[in-house]
Design a protein around this motif. Sequence first.
Motif, short mmCIF file in Angstrom:
data_model
loop_
_atom_site.label_atom_id
_atom_site.label_comp_id
_atom_site.label_asym_id
_atom_site.label_seq_id
_atom_site.Cartn_x
_atom_site.Cartn_y
_atom_site.Cartn_z
N VAL A 38 13.73 -6.25 25.58
CA VAL A 38 13.49 -4.83 25.83
C VAL A 38 13.75 -4.01 24.56
O VAL A 38 12.95 -3.15 24.18
N ALA A 39 14.85 -4.31 23.89
CA ALA A 39 15.24 -3.53 22.71
C ALA A 39 14.19 -3.62 21.61
O ALA A 39 13.81 -2.62 21.00
N GLU A 40 13.68 -4.83 21.40
CA GLU A 40 12.68 -5.01 20.35
C GLU A 40 11.38 -4.26 20.69
O GLU A 40 10.79 -3.60 19.83
N ALA A 41 10.96 -4.36 21.95
CA ALA A 41 9.74 -3.68 22.36
C ALA A 41 9.88 -2.17 22.17
O ALA A 41 8.95 -1.50 21.70
N LEU A 42 11.06 -1.63 22.51
CA LEU A 42 11.26 -0.18 22.37
C LEU A 42 11.29 0.22 20.90
O LEU A 42 10.78 1.28 20.52
N GLN A 43 11.89 -0.64 20.07
CA GLN A 43 11.90 -0.36 18.63
C GLN A 43 10.45 -0.29 18.11
O GLN A 43 10.10 0.61 17.35
N ASN A 44 9.62 -1.21 18.55
CA ASN A 44 8.21 -1.20 18.12
C ASN A 44 7.49 0.07 18.55
O ASN A 44 6.64 0.57 17.83
N THR A 45 7.83 0.58 19.74
CA THR A 45 7.14 1.80 20.20
C THR A 45 7.50 2.99 19.32
O THR A 45 6.72 3.92 19.18
N ARG A 46 8.70 2.95 18.73
CA ARG A 46 9.08 4.03 17.82
C ARG A 46 8.44 3.83 16.45
O ARG A 46 7.98 4.78 15.83
N ASN A 47 8.38 2.58 16.01
CA ASN A 47 7.79 2.31 14.68
C ASN A 47 6.30 2.65 14.62
O ASN A 47 5.82 3.16 13.62
N VAL A 48 5.60 2.35 15.71
CA VAL A 48 4.14 2.46 15.65
C VAL A 48 3.69 3.90 15.40
O VAL A 48 2.64 4.15 14.83
N LEU A 49 4.53 4.86 15.80
CA LEU A 49 4.16 6.26 15.62
C LEU A 49 4.32 6.69 14.17
O LEU A 49 3.78 7.71 13.77
N SER A 50 5.03 5.91 13.38
CA SER A 50 5.29 6.35 12.01
C SER A 50 4.69 5.42 10.96
O SER A 50 5.03 5.52 9.79
N PHE A 51 3.77 4.53 11.38
CA PHE A 51 3.13 3.67 10.39
C PHE A 51 2.37 4.50 9.36
O PHE A 51 1.75 5.49 9.71
N THR A 52 2.39 4.03 8.13
CA THR A 52 1.48 4.56 7.14
C THR A 52 0.24 3.67 7.20
O THR A 52 0.33 2.48 6.94
N PRO A 53 -0.89 4.24 7.58
CA PRO A 53 -2.06 3.37 7.72
C PRO A 53 -2.45 2.74 6.39
O PRO A 53 -2.33 3.40 5.34
N ILE A 54 -2.89 1.51 6.42
CA ILE A 54 -3.25 0.86 5.17
C ILE A 54 -4.55 1.43 4.63
O ILE A 54 -4.76 1.45 3.44
N GLY A 55 -5.39 1.92 5.53
CA GLY A 55 -6.57 2.70 5.16
C GLY A 55 -7.44 2.07 4.10
O GLY A 55 -7.59 0.86 4.04
N GLN A 56 -8.03 2.93 3.26
CA GLN A 56 -9.04 2.45 2.32
C GLN A 56 -8.46 1.65 1.17
O GLN A 56 -9.18 0.99 0.44
N SER A 57 -7.17 1.76 0.96
CA SER A 57 -6.57 1.08 -0.18
C SER A 57 -6.77 -0.43 -0.06
O SER A 57 -6.76 -1.16 -1.05
N LEU A 58 -6.96 -0.87 1.16
CA LEU A 58 -7.01 -2.30 1.38
C LEU A 58 -8.41 -2.84 1.12
O LEU A 58 -9.37 -2.39 1.69
N SER A 59 -8.52 -3.84 0.29
CA SER A 59 -9.82 -4.50 0.17
C SER A 59 -9.70 -5.83 0.91
O SER A 59 -8.61 -6.31 1.17
N ALA A 60 -10.84 -6.39 1.24
CA ALA A 60 -10.79 -7.65 1.98
C ALA A 60 -10.09 -8.69 1.11
O ALA A 60 -10.40 -8.84 -0.06
N SER A 61 -9.15 -9.38 1.66
CA SER A 61 -8.41 -10.33 0.85
C SER A 61 -9.16 -11.66 0.79
O SER A 61 -9.84 -12.04 1.73
N PRO A 62 -9.04 -12.33 -0.32
CA PRO A 62 -9.79 -13.57 -0.47
C PRO A 62 -9.35 -14.59 0.56
O PRO A 62 -8.20 -14.64 0.96
N SER A 63 -10.28 -15.38 0.98
CA SER A 63 -9.98 -16.39 1.98
C SER A 63 -9.27 -17.56 1.30
O SER A 63 -9.76 -18.11 0.33
N PRO A 64 -8.09 -17.94 1.78
CA PRO A 64 -7.30 -18.98 1.13
C PRO A 64 -7.72 -20.38 1.56
O PRO A 64 -7.10 -21.35 1.18
#
Length: 485
Positions: A38-64
Amino acid sequence: MGFLFCVFFAACFFFTPPFADCSRSLLQIPHPTALLDVAEALQNTRNVLSFTPIGQSLSASPSPTSFLSLQIYPRASVQKTSHPDYKSLTLSRLQRDSARVTSLATRLDLSVSGISMSDLKPLGKGSEFGAEDVESPIVSGSSQGSGEYFSRVGIGKPPSQVYMVLDTGSDVNWVQCSPCADCYQQSDPIFEPSLSSSYSPLNCDTQQCKYLDDSECRNDRTCVYEVSYGDGSYTVGDFVTETITLGSDSVNNVAIGCGHNNEGLFVGAGGLLGLGGGPLSFSSQLNATTFSYCLVDRDSDSASTLEFDSALPPNAITAPLLRNHQLDTFYYIGLTGISVGGELLPIPESAFKIDESGNGGIIIDSGTAVTRLQTDTYNALRDAFIKGTKNLPSADSVALFDTCYNLSSTSSVDVPTLSFHFPEGKVVPLPAKNYVIPVDSVGTFCFAFAPTSSTLSIIGNVQQQGIRVGFDLGNSRVGFVPNKC
Ligand SMILES: *[C@@H]1O[C@H](CO)[C@@H](O)[C@H](O)[C@H]1NC(C)=O
Ligand SMILES: *[C@@H]1O[C@H](CO)[C@@H](O)[C@H](O)[C@H]1NC(C)=O
């Protein structure tokens, strides 16, 4: 009855302690209860509201790897949430989800009754696109975006990177395309065909154009596609071939819609990569014999992968992959039963079967969040779950969830294990967090299954989280590998 099972299934003897209930041991479930953190799930609900979106900075990463692979991100890590709290985020997710389910059910209804999707479409302005170079973002109250898992995909040559929704519930690939008669807001620049050397319109007499349910021809020559999703959303434009780049790998001549007129529920991603079973899906065009994905927790900012042509590990738990002769898009699965706390529910086998007309059956879908079951089946499941959670303080229902708990005063609880059952005694037990989910940040959790009035049942992505789901198209098997993201 239990005795008969014992006779037919050798496994039963191995797992049956003296005098134990045979039908219980037949299920081979390691434990009748599962621990919910329960504690972990609730922590995630708080984190998700404050994510910095990775947005356009991210390019497709090479396939390993030696096979085609691309990263998958949950919506929350790509698009900054505008919601003030987790409850509001949950309600909007559920609203989107209902639109999704309506859309899939409509698609099936139309196929079964032989009606074309375009007969429903609200447009009329579809064929008039192309003239104006006007971008008019559609951000109405109801257009909250659809699709929960995105990938970064390169379109054209040189590749323009856009986020695309991954969708096992549809086939036609498309991307918003300039000039826009009607484009919604997306985080990347709109794809510009004139800047791509590999852009090539398809003629009407090509096989790709003929595969479209709804195609028209412009000037009697070039192919125009239209996809309506049955919930009011649609995309219309030129049907072309383009180069698609995933990581460091490029695939030439992929048929894709260049959407000049797009409206509805797609906000966030620039287009859609269809992974359905029909001939126009990206996976079919690749001639992929297998593909698999793992969906990370919707509230996490980590990523996982979608892989084509990588064999499933031998420890995968496999089930029959079935097809509906009325509709080749959906991936039906040979589910035979569901158990709660080690007890199989008394559900008739017909509950998950596709009938003669093409109705019924249960599909596995990446784009639906909450598993939908026919009402009688859902009721049996819910009642069994309630019976096993009498010790937990209950809470009011939330949106489509009728079974909720107030877990604010605990950090973890035991809940009955819920498992999917397949032929040959195969069982996939779900982690507790795949069916008891937080709906706010203060401790309200709900049982995350729902009834549907449609005959079509759907295994949703909440239930698939953290499990690698593989589609072995050559051998018609679906495989599950728990804890393998
Ligand atoms: C898939 O197979 C078709 C028909 O054999 C072929 O034309 C096409 O080039 C193949 N596509 C890929 C990506 O290999
Ligand atoms: C949940 O239970 C706690 C006490 O354990 C109580 O203070 C709180 O008001 C309850 N929440 C709701 C929504 O009932």
